[in-house]
Design an enzyme around this catalytic site. Structure first.
Site, PDB file in Angstrom:
ATOM      1  N   ARG A  88      27.305  14.811  30.681  1.00  0.00           N
ATOM      2  CA  ARG A  88      28.027  15.353  31.929  1.00  0.00           C
ATOM      3  C   ARG A  88      27.124  14.927  33.011  1.00  0.00           C
ATOM      4  NH1 ARG A  88      28.282  19.598  27.950  1.00  0.00           N
ATOM      5  NH2 ARG A  88      30.317  20.046  27.422  1.00  0.00           N
ATOM      6  N   ASP A 148      32.704  27.661  26.348  1.00  0.00           N
ATOM      7  CA  ASP A 148      31.697  27.493  25.391  1.00  0.00           C
ATOM      8  C   ASP A 148      31.803  28.739  24.421  1.00  0.00           C
ATOM      9  OD1 ASP A 148      30.722  25.089  26.561  1.00  0.00           O
ATOM     10  OD2 ASP A 148      29.406  26.127  27.968  1.00  0.00           O
ATOM     11  N   ARG A 151      34.853  28.280  22.102  1.00  0.00           N
ATOM     12  CA  ARG A 151      34.390  27.398  21.164  1.00  0.00           C
ATOM     13  C   ARG A 151      33.967  28.070  19.928  1.00  0.00           C
ATOM     14  NH1 ARG A 151      33.574  22.300  25.272  1.00  0.00           N
ATOM     15  NH2 ARG A 151      35.527  21.348  25.055  1.00  0.00           N
ATOM     16  N   HIS A 175      25.809  24.545  31.289  1.00  0.00           N
ATOM     17  CA  HIS A 175      26.895  23.604  30.420  1.00  0.00           C
ATOM     18  C   HIS A 175      26.450  22.362  30.098  1.00  0.00           C
ATOM     19  CE1 HIS A 175      30.927  23.303  29.083  1.00  0.00           C
ATOM     20  NE2 HIS A 175      31.035  22.462  29.862  1.00  0.00           N
TER      21      HIS A 175
END
Ligand code: APR
Length: 308
Positions: A88, A148, A151, A175
């Site tokens: 990212r 998150d 998940r 993140h």
């Protein structure tokens, strides 16, 4: 009067967010993008699904921020997604330039809006957006922890063969691959998973959660996840618009909480009509606190690439 929700960036995450928004009838939607015709086309397509799905909203697409004027909430998804092999952080400069331009327009036309950012690298982009917009920290929030945690909940439910409804998880921190899933605060029917699973199975869930975004990127080969990220964003939008006072992990600007200052970071917050209404400080073990600080160090090195 109906709520007005503007979504900047009408790509995969933005358009899917608009879809959840319509299905949940959260408010009128304005989809904005730099590409001509695309937001207009997606908005019209979504509007035409209304008679079938029984939602009755104004949904428009635009290339002009004037159409976003007076929004209650602005969701920012504008920017490039990752490609396989990218982190990212590789997006920091390109997406940083996009966020500067977007935020300038957002605050000019909707100075009272609550802004939710989704663009990656998330924590750095929220920091940049806060600095360039001058918005108070209650009204500039990053979406990462809800995704998150979702998940992690999905992986817990798979491992234990139970309903996802029975699961709760807390993933804090940045993140990135150094995010901080907290097994002690992650439960099935109220029971911490540390009492239900052996350490190696918990570690596998933690690892898969940390790499959850990358797993999807390598499967898709082009673009990144969008169903779960947009659903997570809409949970935050709903909590705010319905003043639900929901406790959710969100990326917010810290002023000393968790021993961290002048950084945007994932912590549990209470979301209601005023945006971030409270930052919750939960007790952490020495190891958990050290993991939070490791994660913060990574974000600080990404922030160094920005001139703010
Ligand atoms: N203003 C408005 N829209 C922009 C701008 C800008 N300055 N620059 C780019 N966009 C638009 C693109 O035209 C594109 O339609 O942002 C959209 C991004 O959509 P996708 O490429 O489909 O990316 P998406 O998967 O939606 O991800 C968007 O969210 O989860 C994060 O990492 C992800 O940073 C990425 C962002």
């Amino acid at each position: 009067m109906r709520n007005k929700i503007s979504i900047i960036g009408a790509g995969f995450v933005g358009a899917t967010a608009a879809h959840w928004c319509a299905v949940k009838e959260l408010g009128d939607v304005v989809l904005v993008d730099v590409v001509e015709g695309m937001p207009q086309g997606k908005a019209l397509d979504l509007l035409e699904a209304g008679p079938v799905e029984n939602y009755d909203l104004h949904i428009v697409g635009s290339n002009n921020y004037q159409d976003t004027a007076g929004s209650d909430i602005v969701v920012v998804t504008a920017g490039l997604p990752r490609k396989p092999g990218m982190t990212r952080e590789d997006l920091v400069v390109t997406n940083g330039n996009i966020i500067r331009e977007v935020m300038e327009n957002v605050v000019r036309h909707s100075p009272d809006a609550i802004v939710i950012l989704v663009t990656n690298p998330l924590d750095t982009m929220v920091y940049l957006a806060k600095k360039v917009s001058g918005l108070p920290r209650e009204r500039i929030i990053g979406q990462a922890g809800v995704l998150d945690s979702a998940r992690m909940r999905a992986f817990m439910a798979m491992e234990l063969d139970v309903s996802v409804e029975n699961t709760h998880a807390f993933v804090l921190g940045g993140h990135g691959d150094e995010m901080v899933p907290l097994p002690r605060y992650s439960t099935v029917a109220g029971i911490p998973i540390t009492e239900l699973l052996p350490p190696d199975r918990i570690e596998a869930i933690v690892e898969r959660t940390r790499k959850g975004g990358g797993e999807i990127v390598s499967l898709l080969k082009k673009g990144s996840a969008f169903f779960a990220p947009s659903a997570a964003t809409m949970q935050m939008v709903e909590a705010i618009l319905k003043d639900r006072k929901q406790i959710l992990p969100c990326c917010v600007y810290l002023e000393g909480e968790y021993g961290l200052n002048d950084i945007c970071f994932g912590v549990p917050v209470k979301l209601g009509s005023r945006g971030v209404e409270q930052i919750m400080e939960i007790t952490l073990t020495d190891d958990e606190r050290a993991a939070m600080h490791r994660s913060a160090d990574l974000i600080r090195s990404s922030m160094a690439a920005l001139e703010v």
